[in-house]
Motif scaffolding. Sequence first.
Motif, PDB file in Angstrom:
ATOM      1  N   ARG A 145      -3.071   3.771  -2.418  1.00  0.00           N
ATOM      2  CA  ARG A 145      -3.138   2.849  -3.556  1.00  0.00           C
ATOM      3  C   ARG A 145      -2.484   1.520  -3.225  1.00  0.00           C
ATOM      4  O   ARG A 145      -1.441   1.476  -2.575  1.00  0.00           O
ATOM      5  CB  ARG A 145      -2.445   3.468  -4.752  1.00  0.00           C
ATOM      6  CG  ARG A 145      -3.212   4.633  -5.332  1.00  0.00           C
ATOM      7  CD  ARG A 145      -2.345   5.426  -6.297  1.00  0.00           C
ATOM      8  NE  ARG A 145      -3.089   6.445  -6.994  1.00  0.00           N
ATOM      9  CZ  ARG A 145      -3.364   7.640  -6.505  1.00  0.00           C
ATOM     10  NH1 ARG A 145      -2.992   7.956  -5.300  1.00  0.00           N
ATOM     11  NH2 ARG A 145      -4.034   8.522  -7.227  1.00  0.00           N
ATOM     12  N   LYS A 146      -3.104   0.464  -3.728  1.00  0.00           N
ATOM     13  CA  LYS A 146      -2.500  -0.863  -3.645  1.00  0.00           C
ATOM     14  C   LYS A 146      -1.663  -1.018  -4.902  1.00  0.00           C
ATOM     15  O   LYS A 146      -2.164  -0.933  -6.016  1.00  0.00           O
ATOM     16  CB  LYS A 146      -3.573  -1.945  -3.553  1.00  0.00           C
ATOM     17  CG  LYS A 146      -4.356  -1.791  -2.253  1.00  0.00           C
ATOM     18  CD  LYS A 146      -5.072  -3.036  -1.862  1.00  0.00           C
ATOM     19  CE  LYS A 146      -5.805  -2.764  -0.546  1.00  0.00           C
ATOM     20  NZ  LYS A 146      -6.105  -3.970   0.172  1.00  0.00           N
ATOM     21  N   ARG A 147      -0.394  -1.215  -4.730  1.00  0.00           N
ATOM     22  CA  ARG A 147       0.543  -1.292  -5.850  1.00  0.00           C
ATOM     23  C   ARG A 147       0.652  -2.742  -6.332  1.00  0.00           C
ATOM     24  O   ARG A 147       1.548  -3.490  -5.953  1.00  0.00           O
ATOM     25  CB  ARG A 147       1.900  -0.722  -5.442  1.00  0.00           C
ATOM     26  CG  ARG A 147       1.852   0.755  -5.109  1.00  0.00           C
ATOM     27  CD  ARG A 147       1.317   1.544  -6.281  1.00  0.00           C
ATOM     28  NE  ARG A 147       1.411   2.980  -6.047  1.00  0.00           N
ATOM     29  CZ  ARG A 147       0.926   3.868  -6.883  1.00  0.00           C
ATOM     30  NH1 ARG A 147       0.317   3.479  -7.989  1.00  0.00           N
ATOM     31  NH2 ARG A 147       1.041   5.151  -6.625  1.00  0.00           N
ATOM     32  N   THR A 148      -0.288  -3.116  -7.184  1.00  0.00           N
ATOM     33  CA  THR A 148      -0.410  -4.504  -7.633  1.00  0.00           C
ATOM     34  C   THR A 148       0.751  -4.955  -8.522  1.00  0.00           C
ATOM     35  O   THR A 148       1.023  -6.144  -8.606  1.00  0.00           O
ATOM     36  CB  THR A 148      -1.751  -4.721  -8.355  1.00  0.00           C
ATOM     37  OG1 THR A 148      -1.846  -3.822  -9.455  1.00  0.00           O
ATOM     38  CG2 THR A 148      -2.915  -4.498  -7.403  1.00  0.00           C
ATOM     39  N   TRP A 161      -5.140  12.667  -1.538  1.00  0.00           N
ATOM     40  CA  TRP A 161      -4.610  11.540  -2.287  1.00  0.00           C
ATOM     41  C   TRP A 161      -5.115  10.236  -1.674  1.00  0.00           C
ATOM     42  O   TRP A 161      -4.952   9.997  -0.471  1.00  0.00           O
ATOM     43  CB  TRP A 161      -3.083  11.579  -2.263  1.00  0.00           C
ATOM     44  CG  TRP A 161      -2.435  10.737  -3.304  1.00  0.00           C
ATOM     45  CD1 TRP A 161      -2.444  10.941  -4.647  1.00  0.00           C
ATOM     46  CD2 TRP A 161      -1.656   9.567  -3.098  1.00  0.00           C
ATOM     47  NE1 TRP A 161      -1.714   9.969  -5.287  1.00  0.00           N
ATOM     48  CE2 TRP A 161      -1.219   9.117  -4.352  1.00  0.00           C
ATOM     49  CE3 TRP A 161      -1.280   8.858  -1.964  1.00  0.00           C
ATOM     50  CZ2 TRP A 161      -0.429   7.984  -4.510  1.00  0.00           C
ATOM     51  CZ3 TRP A 161      -0.497   7.734  -2.123  1.00  0.00           C
ATOM     52  CH2 TRP A 161      -0.077   7.308  -3.381  1.00  0.00           C
ATOM     53  N   ARG A 186       4.790   9.575  -8.324  1.00  0.00           N
ATOM     54  CA  ARG A 186       3.733   8.818  -7.641  1.00  0.00           C
ATOM     55  C   ARG A 186       3.338   7.509  -8.316  1.00  0.00           C
ATOM     56  O   ARG A 186       2.809   6.629  -7.661  1.00  0.00           O
ATOM     57  CB  ARG A 186       2.496   9.690  -7.494  1.00  0.00           C
ATOM     58  CG  ARG A 186       2.642  10.710  -6.413  1.00  0.00           C
ATOM     59  CD  ARG A 186       1.364  11.449  -6.291  1.00  0.00           C
ATOM     60  NE  ARG A 186       1.320  12.219  -5.076  1.00  0.00           N
ATOM     61  CZ  ARG A 186       0.372  13.084  -4.809  1.00  0.00           C
ATOM     62  NH1 ARG A 186      -0.605  13.283  -5.689  1.00  0.00           N
ATOM     63  NH2 ARG A 186       0.364  13.752  -3.690  1.00  0.00           N
ATOM     64  N   ASP A 187       3.562   7.373  -9.592  1.00  0.00           N
ATOM     65  CA  ASP A 187       3.154   6.153 -10.287  1.00  0.00           C
ATOM     66  C   ASP A 187       4.325   5.248 -10.643  1.00  0.00           C
ATOM     67  O   ASP A 187       4.180   4.314 -11.434  1.00  0.00           O
ATOM     68  CB  ASP A 187       2.346   6.512 -11.540  1.00  0.00           C
ATOM     69  CG  ASP A 187       1.042   7.209 -11.189  1.00  0.00           C
ATOM     70  OD1 ASP A 187       0.447   6.835 -10.166  1.00  0.00           O
ATOM     71  OD2 ASP A 187       0.627   8.110 -11.928  1.00  0.00           O
ATOM     72  N   ASP A 226       3.987   1.416 -10.500  1.00  0.00           N
ATOM     73  CA  ASP A 226       2.956   0.788 -11.332  1.00  0.00           C
ATOM     74  C   ASP A 226       3.518  -0.021 -12.506  1.00  0.00           C
ATOM     75  O   ASP A 226       2.827  -0.862 -13.062  1.00  0.00           O
ATOM     76  CB  ASP A 226       1.996   1.836 -11.885  1.00  0.00           C
ATOM     77  CG  ASP A 226       1.032   2.343 -10.838  1.00  0.00           C
ATOM     78  OD1 ASP A 226       0.887   1.694  -9.794  1.00  0.00           O
ATOM     79  OD2 ASP A 226       0.425   3.393 -11.073  1.00  0.00           O
ATOM     80  N   ILE A 277       0.862  -1.184   0.000  1.00  0.00           N
ATOM     81  CA  ILE A 277       0.000   0.000   0.000  1.00  0.00           C
ATOM     82  C   ILE A 277       0.899   1.236   0.000  1.00  0.00           C
ATOM     83  O   ILE A 277       1.843   1.308   0.786  1.00  0.00           O
ATOM     84  CB  ILE A 277      -0.874   0.047   1.274  1.00  0.00           C
ATOM     85  CG1 ILE A 277      -1.587  -1.272   1.508  1.00  0.00           C
ATOM     86  CG2 ILE A 277      -1.832   1.207   1.251  1.00  0.00           C
ATOM     87  CD1 ILE A 277      -2.474  -1.703   0.404  1.00  0.00           C
ATOM     88  N   GLU A 278       0.569   2.192  -0.866  1.00  0.00           N
ATOM     89  CA  GLU A 278       1.298   3.462  -0.862  1.00  0.00           C
ATOM     90  C   GLU A 278       0.388   4.551  -0.317  1.00  0.00           C
ATOM     91  O   GLU A 278      -0.733   4.727  -0.787  1.00  0.00           O
ATOM     92  CB  GLU A 278       1.786   3.828  -2.256  1.00  0.00           C
ATOM     93  CG  GLU A 278       2.672   5.055  -2.239  1.00  0.00           C
ATOM     94  CD  GLU A 278       3.352   5.348  -3.573  1.00  0.00           C
ATOM     95  OE1 GLU A 278       4.258   6.199  -3.574  1.00  0.00           O
ATOM     96  OE2 GLU A 278       2.992   4.736  -4.591  1.00  0.00           O
TER      97      GLU A 278
END
Length: 165
Positions: free
Chosen positions: A104-107, A101, A158-159, A162, A92-93
């Motif tokens: 996010r779960k960084r799958t 913000w 931030r991404d 991903d 999780i981020e």
Amino acid sequence: MKTTEDPDGRLCRGTFANCSAGTTPWGTVLSGEENFQSMFGYSELEGDGKHEKSNRRYGLDGNASGYRWENHKERFDCRKNPNGPNHFGWVIEIDPYDEDWVPRKRTALGRIRHEAATTFVSKNDLVVMYSGDDARFEYVYKFVAANRFDREDRKANRDLMDEGV
């Protein structure tokens, strides 16, 4: 990933079993969802086999959970929500500096019993993340972001978790 709470299977609600936290070079926090399997009861271990392999891999045993959360919240009863456990086991981020913000779960970092996550920036400005699996006899995993770290623009990073290998 459809559940009774999200029939479209597009959202993941909540996080728990978070362990340790590492900060990213851009100031967010990464936390691993470890040992989520002990929160779910009555997982599928036989039948059509759709969830059997994953449930066995993560230690879901088909019985009532030790915590008995499934007696109080439907989302933890695998008979009603066989995809429930799949919503957990991620990194999780969280951005503690931006109240708008959404965490996010960084799958892209994979699903395991994440024991923490830590990052550093390589000499060529690639972000590298390490995380360990909290299950016995498992491994430490390395993720290298596909895009480079931007030292001048915090939000541009931030991404980064991903895409990569």
